[in-house]
Design an enzyme around this catalytic site. Structure first.
Site, PDB file in Angstrom:
ATOM      1  N   THR A   1       0.829  -1.208   0.000  1.00 13.48           N
ATOM      2  CA  THR A   1       0.000   0.000   0.000  1.00 13.48           C
ATOM      3  C   THR A   1       0.862   1.255   0.000  1.00 13.48           C
ATOM      4  O   THR A   1       0.570   2.228  -0.700  1.00 13.48           O
ATOM      5  CB  THR A   1      -0.936  -0.003   1.220  1.00 13.48           C
ATOM      6  OG1 THR A   1      -1.669  -1.235   1.228  1.00 13.48           O
ATOM      7  CG2 THR A   1      -1.899   1.165   1.193  1.00 13.48           C
TER       8      THR A   1
ATOM      9  N   LYS B   1      -2.436  -3.375  -8.756  1.00 15.05           N
ATOM     10  CA  LYS B   1      -1.817  -4.086  -7.630  1.00 15.05           C
ATOM     11  C   LYS B   1      -2.083  -5.580  -7.778  1.00 15.05           C
ATOM     12  O   LYS B   1      -3.195  -5.996  -8.130  1.00 15.05           O
ATOM     13  CB  LYS B   1      -2.427  -3.593  -6.318  1.00 15.05           C
ATOM     14  CG  LYS B   1      -2.174  -4.518  -5.116  1.00 15.05           C
ATOM     15  CD  LYS B   1      -3.007  -4.085  -3.917  1.00 15.05           C
ATOM     16  CE  LYS B   1      -2.905  -5.098  -2.780  1.00 15.05           C
ATOM     17  NZ  LYS B   1      -3.655  -4.641  -1.573  1.00 15.05           N
ATOM     18  N   THR B   2      -1.069  -6.387  -7.481  1.00 17.08           N
ATOM     19  CA  THR B   2      -1.278  -7.833  -7.425  1.00 17.08           C
ATOM     20  C   THR B   2      -0.289  -8.467  -6.452  1.00 17.08           C
ATOM     21  O   THR B   2       0.820  -7.967  -6.266  1.00 17.08           O
ATOM     22  CB  THR B   2      -1.132  -8.493  -8.811  1.00 17.08           C
ATOM     23  OG1 THR B   2      -1.439  -9.882  -8.716  1.00 17.08           O
ATOM     24  CG2 THR B   2       0.284  -8.349  -9.354  1.00 17.08           C
ATOM     25  N   HIS B   3      -0.747  -9.558  -5.837  1.00 11.09           N
ATOM     26  CA  HIS B   3       0.160 -10.402  -5.055  1.00 11.09           C
ATOM     27  C   HIS B   3       0.509 -11.675  -5.823  1.00 11.09           C
ATOM     28  O   HIS B   3       1.189 -12.554  -5.279  1.00 11.09           O
ATOM     29  CB  HIS B   3      -0.482 -10.778  -3.718  1.00 11.09           C
ATOM     30  CG  HIS B   3      -0.690  -9.619  -2.792  1.00 11.09           C
ATOM     31  ND1 HIS B   3       0.276  -8.663  -2.559  1.00 11.09           N
ATOM     32  CD2 HIS B   3      -1.761  -9.257  -2.023  1.00 11.09           C
ATOM     33  CE1 HIS B   3      -0.191  -7.772  -1.694  1.00 11.09           C
ATOM     34  NE2 HIS B   3      -1.413  -8.104  -1.360  1.00 11.09           N
TER      35      HIS B   3
ATOM     36  N   ARG C   1      10.047  -8.012   1.472  1.00 15.78           N
ATOM     37  CA  ARG C   1      10.201  -7.682   2.895  1.00 15.78           C
ATOM     38  C   ARG C   1      10.575  -8.949   3.652  1.00 15.78           C
ATOM     39  O   ARG C   1      10.126 -10.047   3.317  1.00 15.78           O
ATOM     40  CB  ARG C   1       8.891  -7.112   3.438  1.00 15.78           C
ATOM     41  CG  ARG C   1       8.982  -6.557   4.859  1.00 15.78           C
ATOM     42  CD  ARG C   1       7.610  -6.087   5.337  1.00 15.78           C
ATOM     43  NE  ARG C   1       7.686  -5.366   6.602  1.00 15.78           N
ATOM     44  CZ  ARG C   1       6.631  -4.960   7.301  1.00 15.78           C
ATOM     45  NH1 ARG C   1       5.397  -5.229   6.857  1.00 15.78           N
ATOM     46  NH2 ARG C   1       6.786  -4.313   8.438  1.00 15.78           N
TER      47      ARG C   1
ATOM     48  N   SER D   1       2.667  -9.258  10.355  1.00 15.43           N
ATOM     49  CA  SER D   1       1.691  -8.375   9.739  1.00 15.43           C
ATOM     50  C   SER D   1       0.598  -9.172   9.016  1.00 15.43           C
ATOM     51  O   SER D   1      -0.582  -8.811   9.056  1.00 15.43           O
ATOM     52  CB  SER D   1       2.394  -7.433   8.760  1.00 15.43           C
ATOM     53  OG  SER D   1       1.501  -6.477   8.248  1.00 15.43           O
TER      54      SER D   1
ATOM     55  N   ARG E   1      -0.563  -0.801   9.894  1.00 14.65           N
ATOM     56  CA  ARG E   1      -0.162  -1.029  11.287  1.00 14.65           C
ATOM     57  C   ARG E   1       1.032  -0.147  11.654  1.00 14.65           C
ATOM     58  O   ARG E   1       1.010   1.054  11.500  1.00 14.65           O
ATOM     59  CB  ARG E   1       0.146  -2.515  11.489  1.00 14.65           C
ATOM     60  CG  ARG E   1      -1.061  -3.425  11.307  1.00 14.65           C
ATOM     61  CD  ARG E   1      -0.706  -4.898  11.508  1.00 14.65           C
ATOM     62  NE  ARG E   1      -0.215  -5.167  12.846  1.00 14.65           N
ATOM     63  CZ  ARG E   1       1.064  -5.486  13.126  1.00 14.65           C
ATOM     64  NH1 ARG E   1       1.973  -5.560  12.177  1.00 14.65           N
ATOM     65  NH2 ARG E   1       1.422  -5.725  14.369  1.00 14.65           N
ATOM     66  N   LYS E   2       2.099  -0.761  12.140  1.00 13.27           N
ATOM     67  CA  LYS E   2       3.239  -0.010  12.647  1.00 13.27           C
ATOM     68  C   LYS E   2       4.262   0.322  11.562  1.00 13.27           C
ATOM     69  O   LYS E   2       5.006   1.284  11.688  1.00 13.27           O
ATOM     70  CB  LYS E   2       3.930  -0.807  13.766  1.00 13.27           C
ATOM     71  CG  LYS E   2       3.007  -1.141  14.932  1.00 13.27           C
ATOM     72  CD  LYS E   2       3.712  -2.039  15.942  1.00 13.27           C
ATOM     73  CE  LYS E   2       2.768  -2.433  17.076  1.00 13.27           C
ATOM     74  NZ  LYS E   2       3.426  -3.353  18.042  1.00 13.27           N
ATOM     75  N   GLY E   3       4.322  -0.504  10.527  1.00 13.31           N
ATOM     76  CA  GLY E   3       5.274  -0.273   9.451  1.00 13.31           C
ATOM     77  C   GLY E   3       6.720  -0.379   9.882  1.00 13.31           C
ATOM     78  O   GLY E   3       7.617   0.197   9.260  1.00 13.31           O
TER      79      GLY E   3
END
Length: 339
Positions: free
Chosen positions: A71, A150-152, A174, A182, A302-304
């Site tokens: 995102t 967007k795609t996963h 990541r 997450s 969230r926290k990133g």
């Protein structure tokens, strides 16, 4: 275009076990091809249409394993390509500006029926739910260029036209420790996933490649293998967190977009996690309104953090994930940055 890989349901006992933990899926889960990519049952029905999707040469695709800064990257890319139009970015949900190619696969007919029942007194909400459950290909076909998608999906499941047309691809990776924490919270948040187990059980599924869009390591390796293509930019989330201005400049150069130092500063402020998690256009508020997001769970943004997972990570899981990572990185030159 025929879909070239096999699609097989999990064996019945395992399928029953998975559906007891993931309440969003009601028919079962499938595994695709030799890599055994893991998806809900609707993939079997729509594999050919996804594979046949017609990309355009001026598309920009964000490709990630879930919870890898997707995102964040989408918002950065959209603003770079739209002359830093912050007003529009704040007023139109990112899900409209940057459609998610395969989200509809996760809206099972039975789950959709429940959402519709809950929203039966609101015609607009019902219309929105119906739209979410349908392929986005028609909407994308009707979108003006340039499109942002967007795609996963892993590289090997992308429509071949993406590479034939040399659409731009930004792949973000990541580290697995932060991803799994997450991803656990996301699966609890989204009723389309509907995970009801604890973190330790979820980690076990993640390591066994029994979470959607897995196997994680194969996903990362496929992205890494394409990094030298002229239309591909491979980035690490950790580098984004460490030096966001440098990441923005690198991405702008890849996209061929001009910028000033002041614009970079403004974009960094916009993307700062303290502002980002309070930006209703990127946090899925439209999904919350119709009840697709569970109340009482951590938010979509969230926290990133990098390495910010001490609460969930037991010493045993830290050991397991370190060993799992070592095995899977042994034959590669992939190295997640440690800042």
């Amino acid at each position: 275009m025929p879909f070239p890989q096999s699609i097989e349901f999990l064996e019945p006992e395992l399928n029953e076990q998975m559906m007891k933990h993931f309440h969003g899926e009601r028919t079962g889960f499938v595994q695709v091809g030799e890599n055994r990519w893991y998806f809900p049952s609707r993939f079997k029905q729509y594999a050919e249409s996804l594979y046949s999707f017609e990309a355009r040469s001026d598309d920009t695709w964000i490709v990630t394993y879930p919870r890898s800064g997707t995102t964040w990257t989408q918002e950065m890319v959209w603003l770079l390509c739209n002359e830093f139009d912050f007003d529009t970015a704040k007023s139109i949900p990112l899900t409209q500006r940057f459609p998610f190619l395969e989200f509809f696969l996760f809206v099972h007919d039975d789950t959709k029926a429940e959402f519709l029942k809950e929203n039966e007194h609101d015609a607009e909400s019902m219309k929105f739910i119906e739209k979410l459950s349908q392929p986005v290909s028609q909407m994308l076909d009707e979108m003006k260029t340039p499109r942002f998608i967007k795609t996963h999906l892993p590289i090997s499941l992308l429509p071949p036209s993406v590479f034939e047309k040399k659409a731009k691809i930004i792949y973000v990776a990541r580290n697995p420790s932060d991803v799994v924490v997450s991803y656990y919270h996301l699966n609890r948040l989204y009723r389309t996933q509907g995970y009801v187990g604890d973190f330790e059980t979820f980690y076990d599924y993640f390591e066994r490649d029994l979470t959607a869009w897995s196997p994680y390591w194969t996903h990362i390796k496929e992205g890494w293998a394409e990094r030298d293509r002229e239309n591909v930019l491979f980035m690490y989330y950790e580098d984004m967190k460490h030096n966001l201005p440098a990441t923005i400049r690198k991405t702008a150069a890849f996209l061929g977009k001009p910028f000033s130092d002041a614009q970079i500063d403004d974009l960094c402020t916009h993307l700062d996690i303290r502002n980002f998690r309070n930006n209703a256009s990127v946090t899925g508020e439209e999904l919350k309104v119709v009840g697709i997001l569970n109340s009482g769970e951590q938010g979509f943004v969230r926290k990133g953090q990098v390495g910010g997972n001490a609460e969930e990570m037991t010493e045993d899981i830290k050991r397991r994930i370190a060993e799992w990572s070592k095995r899977n990185l042994a034959d590669t030159d992939i190295k997640f940055p440690e800042w």
